[in-house]
Enzyme design. Structure first.
Site, short mmCIF file in Angstrom:
data_model
loop_
_atom_site.label_atom_id
_atom_site.label_comp_id
_atom_site.label_asym_id
_atom_site.label_seq_id
_atom_site.Cartn_x
_atom_site.Cartn_y
_atom_site.Cartn_z
N HIS A 1 -6.68 -6.26 -0.72
CA HIS A 1 -5.53 -5.44 -0.34
C HIS A 1 -4.78 -6.14 0.78
O HIS A 1 -4.90 -5.79 1.96
CB HIS A 1 -6.06 -4.08 0.11
CG HIS A 1 -5.05 -2.98 0.11
ND1 HIS A 1 -4.40 -2.55 -1.02
CD2 HIS A 1 -4.58 -2.19 1.12
CE1 HIS A 1 -3.59 -1.56 -0.71
NE2 HIS A 1 -3.67 -1.33 0.58
N ASP B 1 -8.30 -6.05 -5.74
CA ASP B 1 -7.97 -4.93 -4.86
C ASP B 1 -8.68 -3.68 -5.36
O ASP B 1 -8.28 -3.07 -6.35
CB ASP B 1 -6.45 -4.71 -4.85
CG ASP B 1 -6.01 -3.71 -3.79
OD1 ASP B 1 -6.86 -2.97 -3.27
OD2 ASP B 1 -4.80 -3.68 -3.48
N SER C 1 0.83 -1.19 0.00
CA SER C 1 0.00 0.00 0.00
C SER C 1 0.87 1.25 0.00
O SER C 1 1.75 1.40 -0.84
CB SER C 1 -0.97 -0.04 1.18
OG SER C 1 -2.03 0.87 1.02
#
Length: 803
Positions: A524, A493, A373
């Site tokens: 994610h 995602d 991320s």
């Protein structure tokens, strides 16, 4: 269960013997005079390192079956070594249960079924050692390699005391867990950047947390695995909530213009920084430590294998100076400053006031970056600077363009699950420096001004790509990447959407570097604790090569692209490229149908506005909204158009980014269009969230951190599955930065790409396409009285189909 070993290499017999000797398996054995049976018993006995005496080891050997009615000891006393018996014992060592997982008489058949590699013949000493060498690399029932499991049992304790000059050691090209994690050194330093983002007249100092092996005190120089995490010094959820924007606002008309890219291009320049601090002597010892408050299990795995781990949250975070600016050039510079210190090119200090310098004397100058991320995003950003010393990045679920995170097609489009979040919200949430009230007091007004500036420049009114977003587009500098790259991303995602990895992967593929891509079927998430994939081993092979210069042929060994199958659980495919071996598939639009035949033409319409009660319901329950959007009959029937193919007669695999070509009009001079590609048909499909198979069962070293064992499993039966989606403002037909005229009741050609994917629809199901406007989870929700019409003969869906 099924296993995939992408990080294993075949070696010659002399190399196998040499590496087995390194492990201690052959230390007291005369290979010239031993028998296969004797050698086999010795090798198996050594794996029971928890047993401290020969008698204790014999008890463990007696627990193993070699034939259905013979223990290992009975078999070895009365028979010569044979292949089936070797692997029957091997499977038990790997944690598989006789009568539950496999039958002793069919050990080879079981191994083939679950993807465990075996040797055709194991009878001689040479055949035994080659088979044993590979066995140590095989995954156990829980997916962990046998050698990594032995590490958790204390097998490598004797190697902890090797002289520093004899470390690290490698097996099959991967660094061994011979570093004592109970003796790790935790310390803090402060790197001086070239920034003054809080405008206090001093260069911003950046707090760096270091975990390194004790062997560095004895002269060993180790590489650094660096994770830049703006979250690891805390976050401000209350401030984030306060800053979150209202998305229940109307879509506004944008004044037409002729803006070009040159008009909004952002040069990557930093303002001049104040003079650096005057040094007040040097020190080799840090004077601050820290608790183990933030952990990333892949990094913990590497710590046992001779890699130092470095964490830094960057400007504006607790312990550091400066202010958060959400993906800006300054944040990139605060990341590369840490790499430059690790590579010996930048000063750091023992604290924030004494100016006493400290070097990364323990580091060999080679750096990798890891993280998911925002963490992986900063790895992408650092790589695009070409900073010296950065040898590779492993970026998971990472952003390559912040516009593609918070915008789509000239629209404000939130990351999935976070409507109302934007760059200013994230900057405020990560401004953990405010947790130290005394430190924050002097920069509070500047912090508020910085957040206010971001709020204006991000431009939620238009949703256009502008100079603010161009400054946060790492694709602009992708040609500057010099290091090899490993990218990991979930095809489901909807936080960091797949376009981010797709565009970066395509840009990197043009460069003279090695790029590896792993695509999984999750959301994610991290993937280093999956049973079916040897991801930790892949990373170990990669980093041993790039950071320790181990000549293990990692680039050639690892596939260019690894894709997880979306139909069969625990199945992965090795490919040359994301869009390899494909051709263009084109579907035309007929009323309710997608067809390869010529369109019959005609017009179909849908409206956007909902009754207030339905609107309030769906904006609170996105799952219900998505389900009703796909149903033949629901309160949303007139709020979307549903097109579907006939039932597929053979599997259809989509690759890359599907493209929509729509002839569309709005009944007003404002409008947007959204689209979903779906897999239609009642079936059990893989869940997007991994199932926990066994909690805290994966040991990362001896008496060290543990991790849950997980895997994607088939979920309950469902009627559909989202494959891809996309959005477009009807006034952004030419580009993301130019506003086109939009007259009411006038047809316009609007072409745009959906999010890229790699997805197989099995025969017997349908490919569906849903055209709608407001996305309850992602776009603004004005509930406006808008009606849209498609001219079917001028509409197409195009995508690459895997042959």
């Amino acid at each position: 269960m099924h296993y995939h070993q992408f990080a294993h290499s075949q070696v010659s017999y002399p190399q196998a013997v040499k590496e087995l000797q390194t492990l201690g398996f052959l230390t007291e054995i005369d290979l010239e005079n031993t028998t296969p049976n004797s050698l086999w018993l010795n090798l198996v006995a050594m794996t029971f390192c928890q047993a401290k005496t020969p008698l204790a080891k014999q008890a463990y050997l007696a627990n193993l079956l070699a034939r259905p009615n013979q223990t290992l000891l009975e078999f070895a006393a009365n028979n010569t070594l044979e292949t089936e018996a070797f692997y029957a014992v091997a499977l038990q060592l790997l944690g598989f249960e006789v009568g539950v997982d496999f039958e002793v008489a069919e050990s080879l058949k079981f191994m083939e079924t679950v993807g465990l590699k075996s040797h055709n013949q194991v009878q001689t000493v040479e055949e035994l050692l080659l088979a044993w060498y590979d066995l140590l690399e095989l995954p156990r029932k829980n997916g962990q390699s046998f050698l990594d499991y032995l590490a958790t049992q204390g097998f490598f304790l004797p190697m902890y005391n090797l002289p520093a000059k004899e470390k690290p050691q490698f097996y099959n090209g991967k660094s061994l867990p011979i570093f004592d994690t109970s003796q790790l050194i935790y310390e803090v330093v402060y790197v001086e950047s070239d920034l003054d983002t809080d405008y206090d007249g001093r260069r911003d100092l950046l707090q760096v947390q270091i975990i390194r092996p004790k062997d560095t005190e004895a002269g060993l120089r180790v590489p650094a695995v660096f994770t830049a995490s703006p979250y690891n010094r805390g976050t401000n959820p209350e401030l984030g909530q306060k800053l979150t924007h209202n998305v229940d606002v109307p879509l506004i008309r944008k004044e037409p213009n002729q803006v070009s890219y040159q008009d909004i291009h952002a040069p990557h320049q930093l303002p001049p920084a104040p003079e650096g601090r005057l040094l007040n002597g040097h020190s080799k010892e840090a004077i601050e430590s820290f608790d183990h408050s933030f952990t990333y299990s892949l990094n913990n795995y590497l710590l046992a294998r001779g890699f130092a781990v470095v964490y830094a949250a960057g400007i504006g975070t607790r312990g550091s100076e400066g202010l958060r600016t959400c993906g800006s050039v300054a944040e990139t510079a605060s990341t590369t400053a840490i790499i430059e210190w690790l590579n010996g090119k930048r000063p750091a200090f023992t604290d924030r006031t004494s100016n006493r310098a400290i070097n990364a004397w323990w580091c060999n100058g080679a750096v990798a970056m890891t993280g998911k991320s925002y963490l992986g995003t900063l790895a992408n950003a650092a790589a695009t600077t070409g900073v010296e010393g950065l040898k590779t990045i492993i970026a998971e679920a990472a952003i390559s363009s912040w516009y593609d995170y918070y915008r789509d097609g000239g629209l404000v489009v939130a990351p999935g699950g976070f409507p109302g979040e934007d760059a200013d919200v994230l900057a405020g949430e990560c401004l953990s420096r405010m947790k130290d009230a005394g430190d924050f007091l002097n920069v509070q007004s500047q912090a508020e001004q910085t957040l206010a500036t971001i709020k204006v420049q991000q431009d939620r009114q238009s949703g256009n790509y502008n100079q603010f977003w161009d400054a946060r587009n790492y694709l602009n500098d992708s040609a500057q990447v010099k290091c090899d790259v490993m990218l990991v991303h979930g095809l489901n995602d909807w936080n960091v959407k797949p376009r981010n990895v797709y565009n970066f992967y395509k840009a990197l593929s043009k460069l003279p570097i090695a790029t590896k891509l792993v695509l999984h079927q999750g959301q994610h998430i991290y993937i280093n604790n999956f049973r079916s994939l040897d991801f930790n081993q892949m990373v170990n092979l990669w980093l041993s090569n790039h950071l320790y210069d181990c000549q293990n042929d990692a680039v050639a060994t690892l596939p260019n692209v690894v894709v997880q199958d979306n139909v069969q659980a625990e199945k992965w495919h090795a490919l040359e490229a994301w869009e390899a071996d494909s051709n263009l598939e084109v579907f035309n639009f007929n009323p309710k149908h997608l067809t390869n035949a010529k369109s019959q033409g005609g017009q179909v319409s849908f409206k956007d506005q909902l009754p207030p009660a339905d609107f309030d319901h769906y904006k609170q329950d996105w799952t219900a909204w998505k389900t009703d959007l796909v149903k033949e009959e629901s309160p949303l029937t007139h709020n979307r158009l549903l097109f579907a193919t006939d039932i597929l007669k053979e599997d259809l695999t989509l690759q890359g980014a599907p493209r929509l070509k729509l002839k569309i009009k709005s009944n007003q001079n404002v409008g947007m269009v959204s689209a979903m590609l779906v897999d239609l048909g009642k079936a059990k499909r893989l869940g997007e969230v991994p199932t926990v198979l066994d909690r805290q069962s994966l040991g990362l070293g001896y008496h060290w951190h543990t991790e849950d064992l997980v895997e994607f499993t088939l979920a309950q039966e469902s009627d559909f599955k989202l494959i891809s989606k996309g959005h477009r403002n009807l006034q952004n037909r030419t580009s993301l930065w130019q506003n086109d005229e939009l007259e009411a009741d006038t047809f316009y050609q609007v072409n745009f790409d959906l999010q890229p994917s790699f997805y197989t629809i099995p025969a017997g199901r349908k490919l569906g396409l849903i055209i709608y406007a407001t996305d309850m989870e992602m776009t603004v929700r004005g509930n406006q009285d808008l009606t849209y019409t498609l001219q079917l003969e001028d509409c197409q869906l195009q995508f690459l189909k895997h042959n």
